[in-house]
Design a protein around this motif. Structure first.
Motif, short mmCIF file in Angstrom:
data_model
loop_
_atom_site.label_atom_id
_atom_site.label_comp_id
_atom_site.label_asym_id
_atom_site.label_seq_id
_atom_site.Cartn_x
_atom_site.Cartn_y
_atom_site.Cartn_z
N GLY A 71 43.24 83.80 35.40
CA GLY A 71 44.54 83.97 34.78
C GLY A 71 45.24 85.23 35.23
O GLY A 71 46.24 85.20 35.91
N CYS B 221 43.97 88.20 29.54
CA CYS B 221 44.35 86.89 29.00
C CYS B 221 43.20 86.08 28.43
O CYS B 221 43.40 85.25 27.55
N SER C 233 41.50 83.67 29.87
CA SER C 233 41.40 82.31 30.39
C SER C 233 40.08 82.07 31.12
O SER C 233 39.63 80.95 31.23
N CYS D 295 45.06 78.05 29.18
CA CYS D 295 44.23 78.96 28.39
C CYS D 295 43.09 78.24 27.69
O CYS D 295 42.16 78.88 27.19
N ASN E 1 42.31 86.43 23.67
CA ASN E 1 42.68 85.26 24.45
C ASN E 1 44.13 84.93 24.18
O ASN E 1 44.52 84.72 23.03
N CYS F 117 47.69 82.72 24.70
CA CYS F 117 48.33 81.45 25.03
C CYS F 117 49.82 81.73 25.11
O CYS F 117 50.39 82.30 24.19
#
Length: 184
Positions: A38, A44, A46, A101, A131, A133
């Motif tokens: 990501g 992030c 991901s 994600c 995390n 999105c």
């Protein structure tokens, strides 16, 4: 450097550059493309996978740090062609839009549920803080995690009992295993 790592139940031995990130090892060497690149900055989430029973952002872990460890990716969750209850809950609750994600969210959610099998909304939100999105308002993601917790609790049926047993094994391994930045 030569490493041996078990990924989704299969053991691999490979020579890797000491600076190779785990995310690139998983994707480029092993074809585990569900582990998403990501941001490459660990912001992030991901790329989240489980390493030694703990969720980690695989863009911030070197492949050599995984030497001797078990790694679980999003591809390793489904069994016998059936989605894991957390994967099914994300599907049932429309907890994704673009899906970028989603693998990281699911892997982090499993870590959260291993520590807290019955989280309230606030606990889910706090457990998923790392995390990101960019598509949703997180409502359906929170709903999916809580739905999965219900389906994974002991007494929710034979499939839940198996998942509960696997979660208990993971929790036991967590207390016995430590993977640190010192190359352990």
């Amino acid at each position: 450097m030569r490493i041996t790592v078990t990924v989704d139940g299969t053991t691999y031995t490979d020579d890797v550059e000491p600076r190779l990130l785990l995310v690139h090892y998983l994707r480029d060497r092993l074809g585990k493309v569900g582990t998403v690149v990501g941001c490459d900055t660990s912001n992030c989430g991901s790329c989240t996978v489980h390493l030694g029973g703990h969720s980690v952002k695989s863009c911030s872990v070197l492949a050599v740090q995984a030497d001797g460890c078990d790694v679980t990716t999003i591809e390793g969750l489904a069994r016998d062609g059936r989605l894991h209850p957390i994967q099914q809950a994300f599907h049932d609750n429309h907890a994704l839009q673009c899906g970028f994600c989603t693998p990281g969210m699911i892997m982090q959610s499993l870590d959260l549920l291993a520590d807290n099998p019955a989280p309230d909304e606030q606990a889910v939100r706090e457990g998923l803080e790392g995390n990101l999105c960019r598509c949703t308002g997180y409502q359906n993601i929170v709903r999916a995690v809580r739905d999965a917790a219900e389906h994974m609790r002991p007494g929710a049926g034979p499939e839940a009992e198996q998942v509960a047993d696997e979660t208990a094994e993971t929790t036991t391994r967590r207390t016995a295993t430590h993977v640190g930045g010192g190359g352990e």
